[in-house]
Scaffold this motif. Structure first.
Motif, PDB file in Angstrom:
ATOM      1  N   CYS A 103       0.830  -1.200   0.000  1.00 36.61           N
ATOM      2  CA  CYS A 103       0.000   0.000   0.000  1.00 36.61           C
ATOM      3  C   CYS A 103       0.863   1.248   0.000  1.00 36.61           C
ATOM      4  O   CYS A 103       2.082   1.195   0.192  1.00 36.61           O
ATOM      5  N   ASN A 126      -8.880  -0.083  -2.582  1.00 39.11           N
ATOM      6  CA  ASN A 126      -9.344   0.299  -1.251  1.00 39.11           C
ATOM      7  C   ASN A 126      -8.577   1.521  -0.755  1.00 39.11           C
ATOM      8  O   ASN A 126      -7.356   1.476  -0.617  1.00 39.11           O
ATOM      9  N   PHE A 128      -8.394   3.610   2.494  1.00 34.82           N
ATOM     10  CA  PHE A 128      -8.702   3.800   3.903  1.00 34.82           C
ATOM     11  C   PHE A 128      -8.250   5.212   4.275  1.00 34.82           C
ATOM     12  O   PHE A 128      -7.129   5.605   3.940  1.00 34.82           O
ATOM     13  N   TRP A 136     -12.876   6.197   7.206  1.00 28.90           N
ATOM     14  CA  TRP A 136     -13.703   5.715   6.106  1.00 28.90           C
ATOM     15  C   TRP A 136     -12.935   4.743   5.223  1.00 28.90           C
ATOM     16  O   TRP A 136     -11.701   4.788   5.127  1.00 28.90           O
ATOM     17  N   LEU A 137     -13.664   3.875   4.561  1.00 30.59           N
ATOM     18  CA  LEU A 137     -13.158   3.031   3.483  1.00 30.59           C
ATOM     19  C   LEU A 137     -13.957   3.361   2.234  1.00 30.59           C
ATOM     20  O   LEU A 137     -15.174   3.114   2.186  1.00 30.59           O
ATOM     21  N   ASN A 138     -13.279   3.976   1.265  1.00 34.84           N
ATOM     22  CA  ASN A 138     -13.936   4.394   0.025  1.00 34.84           C
ATOM     23  C   ASN A 138     -15.203   5.216   0.321  1.00 34.84           C
ATOM     24  O   ASN A 138     -16.232   5.055  -0.338  1.00 34.84           O
ATOM     25  N   LEU A 142     -15.962   3.473   8.852  1.00 38.18           N
ATOM     26  CA  LEU A 142     -15.337   2.244   9.324  1.00 38.18           C
ATOM     27  C   LEU A 142     -15.705   1.982  10.784  1.00 38.18           C
ATOM     28  O   LEU A 142     -15.870   2.915  11.574  1.00 38.18           O
ATOM     29  N   ALA A 197      -4.992  -1.022   8.766  1.00 35.13           N
ATOM     30  CA  ALA A 197      -6.201  -0.655   8.034  1.00 35.13           C
ATOM     31  C   ALA A 197      -7.220  -1.792   8.020  1.00 35.13           C
ATOM     32  O   ALA A 197      -8.432  -1.563   8.144  1.00 35.13           O
ATOM     33  N   HIS A 198      -6.743  -3.022   7.891  1.00 30.90           N
ATOM     34  CA  HIS A 198      -7.661  -4.164   7.881  1.00 30.90           C
ATOM     35  C   HIS A 198      -8.313  -4.349   9.247  1.00 30.90           C
ATOM     36  O   HIS A 198      -9.485  -4.751   9.332  1.00 30.90           O
ATOM     37  N   ALA A 201     -11.065  -1.895   9.518  1.00 30.67           N
ATOM     38  CA  ALA A 201     -12.232  -2.301   8.730  1.00 30.67           C
ATOM     39  C   ALA A 201     -12.991  -3.459   9.366  1.00 30.67           C
ATOM     40  O   ALA A 201     -14.068  -3.830   8.874  1.00 30.67           O
TER      41      ALA A 201
END
Length: 284
Positions: A103, A126, A128, A136-138, A142, A197-198, A201
């Motif tokens: 990323c 994606n 983040f 937010w994600l896209n 979140l 980030a995961h 999410a």
């Protein structure tokens, strides 16, 4: 104190900078590329890391002239009220070998407070992001909800890696065994920023990192915290602020109580610092 409009303005610049390298990196991915080594043969850099950092820098300094930037490849440059932490490709080894887990990580800090951050995964599409107003994600909010207990949870971590073994020797395997027994699943996926980030999410539950750098974690910290997760930084086994400047860390999603992870992180951080002090003393 940074205002919400200023935070949102810096986030817009971070998004602009991340998108500025999207086409370049997507085209380069899974192409034939040369790479050099930095600290040792485990730590590589490609021409695309350097070129992407330069393009990101050009956007940042054009849009926010009152800036300093700390990049993985170029070090610190500029001076200003806003300090940017930039990793043009977090997960370079994955990028260089065609593994789609890497990323772009960009964060902005004012007075040592992270106020805007982006972790952009171009291959998955994606983005983040976080400001002082949320994460937010896209564009969708979140929520970093995690399983309550370790026995239910997935741990994303690059521990132990070669540097950890060099620093701490065989004790790392005992700590690794504790984590393997405590968690339902552990995975080494190769990007600390994307791991955070995961978790933000709600796709995973926890992570652990040692001897890290601020450009690896700054954006992910804000995204995770604004999504309701927890990030705890350590220096020498002691909790340290500002957390993006701490050497070691663990992080979890919301609602998690992971005592094994916290104890292992504290122990490893303390032992790493002790080993470094002894090594430095032996050299003087």
């Amino acid at each position: 104190m940074t205002s919400l409009p200023q935070s949102e303005r810096l986030l817009a610049v971070a998004k602009m900078a991340a998108h500025s390298v999207e086409d370049q990196l997507r085209t380069a991915f899974r192409s034939v590329m040369a790479f050099d080594t930095k600290r040792d043969f485990h730590d590589i850099v490609t021409e695309h890391d350097r070129a992407s950092e330069e393009r990101i820098a050009s956007v940042i300094f054009r849009e926010v002239p009152d800036s300093a930037m700390v990049g993985e490849e170029g070090g610190r440059r500029g001076s200003g009220n806003v300090v940017w932490y930039v990793d043009p490709i977090d997960g370079t080894s994955n990028f260089a070998r065609g593994i789609a887990y890497w990323c772009v990580s960009i964060a902005a800090a004012v007075d040592d407070e992270i106020v805007a951050g982006v972790v952009f995964d171009p291959m998955a599409g994606n983005l983040f992001s976080a400001s002082l107003g949320g994460a937010w994600l896209n564009g969708r909010p979140l929520a970093a909800q995690a399983f309550a207990e370790e026995r239910q949870a997935t741990l994303l971590t690059s521990f132990p890696n070669a540097r950890n073994i060099n620093d701490l020797g065989a004790m790392v395997y005992g700590c690794q065994a504790e984590l393997l027994r405590a968690f339902q699943v552990t995975r080494n996926l190769g990007s600390g920023a994307l791991n955070l980030a995961h978790i933000a999410a709600g796709w995973s539950d926890a992570t652990l990192g040692l001897s890290t750098n601020p450009w690896d974690v700054a954006a992910g910290i804000l995204i995770l915290r604004q999504a309701g997760g927890r990030y705890c930084g350590f220096d020498g086994g002691i909790e340290s602020e500002p957390t993006h400047l701490a050497s070691d860390y663990f992080a979890t999603g919301g609602g998690a109580d992971y005592p094994t992870l916290e104890q292992v992180a504290r122990t490893l951080s303390a032992q790493t610092a002790t080993r470094h002090r002894h090594t430095a003393g032996a050299r003087t």
